[in-house]
Design a protein around this motif. Structure first.
Motif, mmCIF file in Angstrom:
data_model
loop_
_atom_site.group_PDB
_atom_site.id
_atom_site.type_symbol
_atom_site.label_atom_id
_atom_site.label_comp_id
_atom_site.label_asym_id
_atom_site.label_seq_id
_atom_site.Cartn_x
_atom_site.Cartn_y
_atom_site.Cartn_z
ATOM 1 N N ARG B 294 0.838 -1.202 0.000
ATOM 2 C CA ARG B 294 0.000 0.000 0.000
ATOM 3 C C ARG B 294 0.870 1.247 0.000
ATOM 4 O O ARG B 294 0.565 2.230 -0.661
ATOM 5 N N ARG B 295 1.974 1.178 0.753
ATOM 6 C CA ARG B 295 2.829 2.364 0.826
ATOM 7 C C ARG B 295 3.475 2.637 -0.531
ATOM 8 O O ARG B 295 3.606 3.783 -0.945
ATOM 9 N N ASP B 296 3.849 1.570 -1.244
ATOM 10 C CA ASP B 296 4.452 1.763 -2.568
ATOM 11 C C ASP B 296 3.451 2.404 -3.528
ATOM 12 O O ASP B 296 3.802 3.303 -4.295
ATOM 13 N N LEU B 297 2.203 1.954 -3.459
ATOM 14 C CA LEU B 297 1.179 2.589 -4.292
ATOM 15 C C LEU B 297 1.007 4.046 -3.895
ATOM 16 O O LEU B 297 0.843 4.922 -4.745
ATOM 17 N N GLY B 298 1.057 4.296 -2.597
ATOM 18 C CA GLY B 298 0.953 5.673 -2.104
ATOM 19 C C GLY B 298 2.099 6.524 -2.625
ATOM 20 O O GLY B 298 1.912 7.695 -2.957
ATOM 21 N N ARG B 299 3.301 5.926 -2.711
ATOM 22 C CA ARG B 299 4.451 6.668 -3.244
ATOM 23 C C ARG B 299 4.232 7.041 -4.699
ATOM 24 O O ARG B 299 4.542 8.154 -5.121
ATOM 25 N N TRP B 300 3.680 6.099 -5.475
ATOM 26 C CA TRP B 300 3.360 6.397 -6.874
ATOM 27 C C TRP B 300 2.391 7.558 -6.948
ATOM 28 O O TRP B 300 2.550 8.485 -7.742
ATOM 29 N N LEU B 301 1.360 7.455 -6.104
ATOM 30 C CA LEU B 301 0.322 8.483 -6.118
ATOM 31 C C LEU B 301 0.929 9.838 -5.767
ATOM 32 O O LEU B 301 0.673 10.845 -6.433
ATOM 33 N N PHE B 302 1.760 9.844 -4.741
ATOM 34 C CA PHE B 302 2.430 11.070 -4.307
ATOM 35 C C PHE B 302 3.259 11.647 -5.454
ATOM 36 O O PHE B 302 3.185 12.844 -5.765
ATOM 37 N N ALA B 303 4.019 10.773 -6.112
ATOM 38 C CA ALA B 303 4.865 11.232 -7.214
ATOM 39 C C ALA B 303 4.020 11.835 -8.328
ATOM 40 O O ALA B 303 4.364 12.878 -8.884
ATOM 41 N N PHE B 304 2.891 11.202 -8.643
ATOM 42 C CA PHE B 304 2.107 11.698 -9.769
ATOM 43 C C PHE B 304 1.259 12.905 -9.404
ATOM 44 O O PHE B 304 0.890 13.675 -10.287
ATOM 45 N N VAL B 305 0.938 13.064 -8.120
ATOM 46 C CA VAL B 305 0.307 14.324 -7.697
ATOM 47 C C VAL B 305 1.264 15.463 -8.024
ATOM 48 O O VAL B 305 0.876 16.494 -8.582
ATOM 49 N N PHE B 306 2.528 15.256 -7.702
ATOM 50 C CA PHE B 306 3.494 16.313 -8.000
ATOM 51 C C PHE B 306 3.693 16.459 -9.500
ATOM 52 O O PHE B 306 3.791 17.572 -10.015
ATOM 53 N N PHE B 307 3.732 15.306 -10.209
ATOM 54 C CA PHE B 307 3.913 15.350 -11.660
ATOM 55 C C PHE B 307 2.783 16.151 -12.315
ATOM 56 O O PHE B 307 3.031 16.972 -13.197
ATOM 57 N N TRP B 308 1.567 15.917 -11.839
ATOM 58 C CA TRP B 308 0.434 16.666 -12.381
ATOM 59 C C TRP B 308 0.642 18.164 -12.158
ATOM 60 O O TRP B 308 0.451 18.977 -13.073
ATOM 61 N N GLY B 309 1.020 18.524 -10.937
ATOM 62 C CA GLY B 309 1.228 19.942 -10.631
ATOM 63 C C GLY B 309 2.325 20.540 -11.498
ATOM 64 O O GLY B 309 2.194 21.650 -12.022
ATOM 65 N N TYR B 310 3.385 19.763 -11.662
ATOM 66 C CA TYR B 310 4.530 20.216 -12.452
ATOM 67 C C TYR B 310 4.112 20.477 -13.896
ATOM 68 O O TYR B 310 4.422 21.527 -14.468
ATOM 69 N N ILE B 311 3.377 19.520 -14.479
ATOM 70 C CA ILE B 311 2.965 19.639 -15.875
ATOM 71 C C ILE B 311 1.934 20.755 -16.037
ATOM 72 O O ILE B 311 2.012 21.569 -16.959
ATOM 73 N N ALA B 312 0.974 20.799 -15.099
ATOM 74 C CA ALA B 312 -0.064 21.822 -15.195
ATOM 75 C C ALA B 312 0.559 23.210 -15.120
ATOM 76 O O ALA B 312 0.220 24.110 -15.898
#
Lengths: 207, 452
Positions: B294-312
């Motif tokens: 679950r934590r690894d999935l959470g890490r992915w999610l965390f990374a892509f939350v930032f990725f979304w912000g970065y791209i947006a």
């Protein structure tokens, strides 16, 4: 020589002048991941606190077996990142937007006007702030890592240990430090023998 | 190994079958029907309701589409990288990926509307070769802004919606943006996605059925995954151009495909983690998952939350800095302007996205303790799914006019479409074990535990 088949005879203590030296640590050697994990659980349950496990490969779950608390390194990273973000913001504001009338001319900002934007406009400054955050967080992590591991360390008595040589190849070590409140030159050795190591070694302080 | 690990030895892994009761199927059907009917009624009672109905449907469609597309990408990535950790949680992603079939069916109304000349400005019938003046009146089909013209102060906002005419600029793009090409490309995109999803699903099930311990299915998936990811990247980008960006045919952003992909990743990881959390809570998934999955999935999610912000932010900043009216207008329509007379209420949604889709969840799921906390992550995955919907809403709905709208039309359609998607997913899920028991890396995945 160490006899790996008979742990009783494998106990290796310094002789001669070195025998009088202050003990640094007891080192117990194991031949498999499972053995060292079992041993680590016993050491943990015996309430030793200043001790370590050395392994040639990362062992998943060893932190549980050793009862390690999570590292505080993430907090060091976070705080450095926040400082970096703040300094980045301050820097771009200073460089782009300060007017500082009457101050020394060399502390005055450039007031560089680009495509009619305000001198201090956040979107243009975000990349700089972002990079400063990353830079500070990365440097903070590196320095924090070195600091928490007490590195660089020019010398460590464990370097003199014969068993330590194979800990980078195919052996697993439990090392109980003499600084541990429970450490006892005889008693700790007796305790480690009950864990079924293939060899024991007393490492003494560098003279 | 520890005692805890012994309890999770590979020999004890048996298939897990999902049982979806008739009652829950009925519930999905009723909820979906209620959503659709209330949206229909509300659109009939509202001025410009039909336009909002179509755009709202496109938003809901894009929501489930991105969830399935993100899942396809997740599955492909696991094979490209020969990931061992994710084996135990890969099956839900494979199910959501195959659910792209349901999304394909849901795409049919959009093709229908486009063939009828609705929804996209470029799809309109050319009115006898007449050149529509840029500052002229809006065509009735797209005119939901007329009511607002009288109450506006400052510069007229009419020209902000000039892209909704079939003008010379739009006509010049009709070589690509035309009704036939749209339908053909949609068939190609869905063809590629369904092929990828079916290939992964069938071979993953083949692994489970292989009794001789053969890895032929695993290798097949691995070989397909590399080229598959390239195909995925191209189809996703062009689908984003066709279905979302061409709502405003005057506007273009080369980053748009990546932006939509970032949303796909956040949405699909959130729905994957949420399904794992709920599966564990409801006792559907066995407790073989360690905290670390679950934590690894959470890490992915965390990374892509930032990725979304970065791209947006990157997309916004480049357009803001370049200051070219042709490209800034898209952001003005979406409430990004503070200039007198150019602001509109979509700006509130923009603020909600900046904080809700990026800054708040970024800080919220930063901690490793939160990532492993079941209750907290249930909250954050639902939060991010809501934000993902609002993100698509902000991309699509401002085409309906300068006023922020969110009512029974959009929410009803969202409910209807999501119910269809969940029905499709549960139909697929009952036909396969929820744990890929035949994967050669299942033992590796069982051994995953935290390292710090």
């Amino acid at each position: 020589m160490v006899d790996y088949d008979s742990p009783e005879q494998a106990t290796d203590e310094p002789t001669g002048q070195a025998a009088a030296a202050r003990p640094y640590a007891w080192v117990a050697e194991f031949t498999s991941v499972a053995d060292v994990m079992r041993a680590a659980e016993r050491v943990r349950d015996a309430n030793y606190s200043v001790w370590d496990v050395h392994s040639p490969l990362p062992i998943h779950g060893i932190n549980r077996c050793m009862g390690l608390r999570p590292t505080i390194l993430p907090w060091i990273t976070l705080s450095h990142g926040l400082v970096g973000a703040g300094l980045g913001l301050l820097m771009v504001w200073w460089i782009n937007a300060t007017t500082a009338p009457g101050w020394l001319p060399n502390v005055q900002g450039y007031q560089f006007l680009a495509s009619g934007k305000p001198l201090f406009s956040l979107p243009a400054n975000i990349p700089v702030i972002f990079e400063m955050t990353i830079l500070f967080a990365a440097i903070g992590t590196l320095l924090g890592l070195l600091g928490l591991n007490k590195l660089p360390m020019l010398s460590n008595p464990l370097h003199q240990s014969r068993l330590m040589r194979r800990a980078t190849a195919d052996r697993f070590l439990v090392v109980i430090d003499a600084e541990d409140p429970q450490f006892d030159r005889v008693g700790t050795a007796e305790f480690l023998k009950t864990l079924g190591p293939t060899a024991l070694e007393l490492v003494v302080e560098d003279s | 190994m520890t005692e805890h690990s012994h309890a999770r030895s590979p020999t004890q892994i048996s298939p897990v079958w999902l049982n979806v009761s008739r009652r829950s199927v009925l519930m999905f059907l009723i909820a979906g029907a209620v959503g659709l009917i209330s949206a229909w009624i509300a659109s009939a009672l509202t001025d410009g309701g039909w336009r909002r109905f179509q755009l709202g449907y496109l938003t809901a469609f894009a929501f489930v589409l991105t969830l399935s597309l993100g899942s396809i990408c997740f599955v492909l990535l696991q094979h490209v990288t020969r990931a061992g950790w994710s084996v135990l949680i890969r099956r839900p992603a494979e199910i959501f990926a195959l659910n792209i079939v349901t999304v394909g069916v849901l795409a049919l109304p959009i093709v229908w509307w486009v063939q009828g000349g609705e929804l996209y400005p470029w799809a309109q019938a050319d009115t006898a070769g007449e050149v529509v003046a840029v500052h002229g009146e809006l065509s009735p089909a797209l005119d939901s802004t007329a009511d607002h013209q009288t109450v506006q102060h400052g510069p007229s906002q009419l020209h902000l919606y000039s892209h909704q005419h079939l003008d010379e600029l739009t006509k010049s793009k009709q070589g690509w943006l035309n009704r036939t090409g749209f339908a053909v490309r949609m068939a190609v995109y869905f063809g590629v996605w369904i092929l990828l999803a079916v290939w992964m699903f069938a071979n993953s099930r083949g692994q489970d059925r292989a009794t001789d311990g053969s890895v032929v299915h695993t290798l097949r998936m691995e070989r397909a995954a590399g080229p598959g990811i390239i195909l995925f990247g191209f189809t996703l980008t062009f689908a984003a151009f066709d279905w979302l960006m061409s709502l405003d045919p005057h506007w273009y952003s080369t980053m748009f495909g990546v932006y939509v992909f970032a949303g796909c990743a956040v949405g699909s990881l959130a729905v994957l983690l949420l399904s794992v959390l709920l599966g564990e809570r409801w006792g559907v998934l066995p407790h073989v998952l360690s905290e670390e999955h679950r934590r690894d999935l959470g890490r992915w999610l965390f990374a892509f939350v930032f990725f979304w912000g970065y791209i947006a932010f990157s997309q916004y900043m480049l357009i803001w800095y370049a200051h070219i009216p042709e490209t800034t207008r898209w952001f003005v329509n979406r409430g990004a302007s503070q200039a007198a007379g150019y602001g509109n209420s979509w700006g509130w949604l923009l603020i909600v996205l900046l904080f809700g889709h990026f800054l708040i969840p970024f800080l919220g799921i930063m901690s490793r303790h939160i990532k492993a906390h079941r209750g907290a992550m249930t909250f954050w995955t639902i939060w991010l799914l809501v934000m993902h919907y609002l993100d698509l809403y902000w991309l699509i709905m401002p085409e309906s006019g300068p006023d922020l709208t969110l009512g029974p039309i959009e929410l009803g359609l969202w409910l209807a479409v999501v119910c269809c998607w969940l029905l499709g997913a549960s139909f697929i899920a009952t036909r396969i074990s929820l744990i890929p028991t035949g994967d050669p890396r299942v033992a590796e995945s069982l051994r995953v535990t935290e390292v710090y």
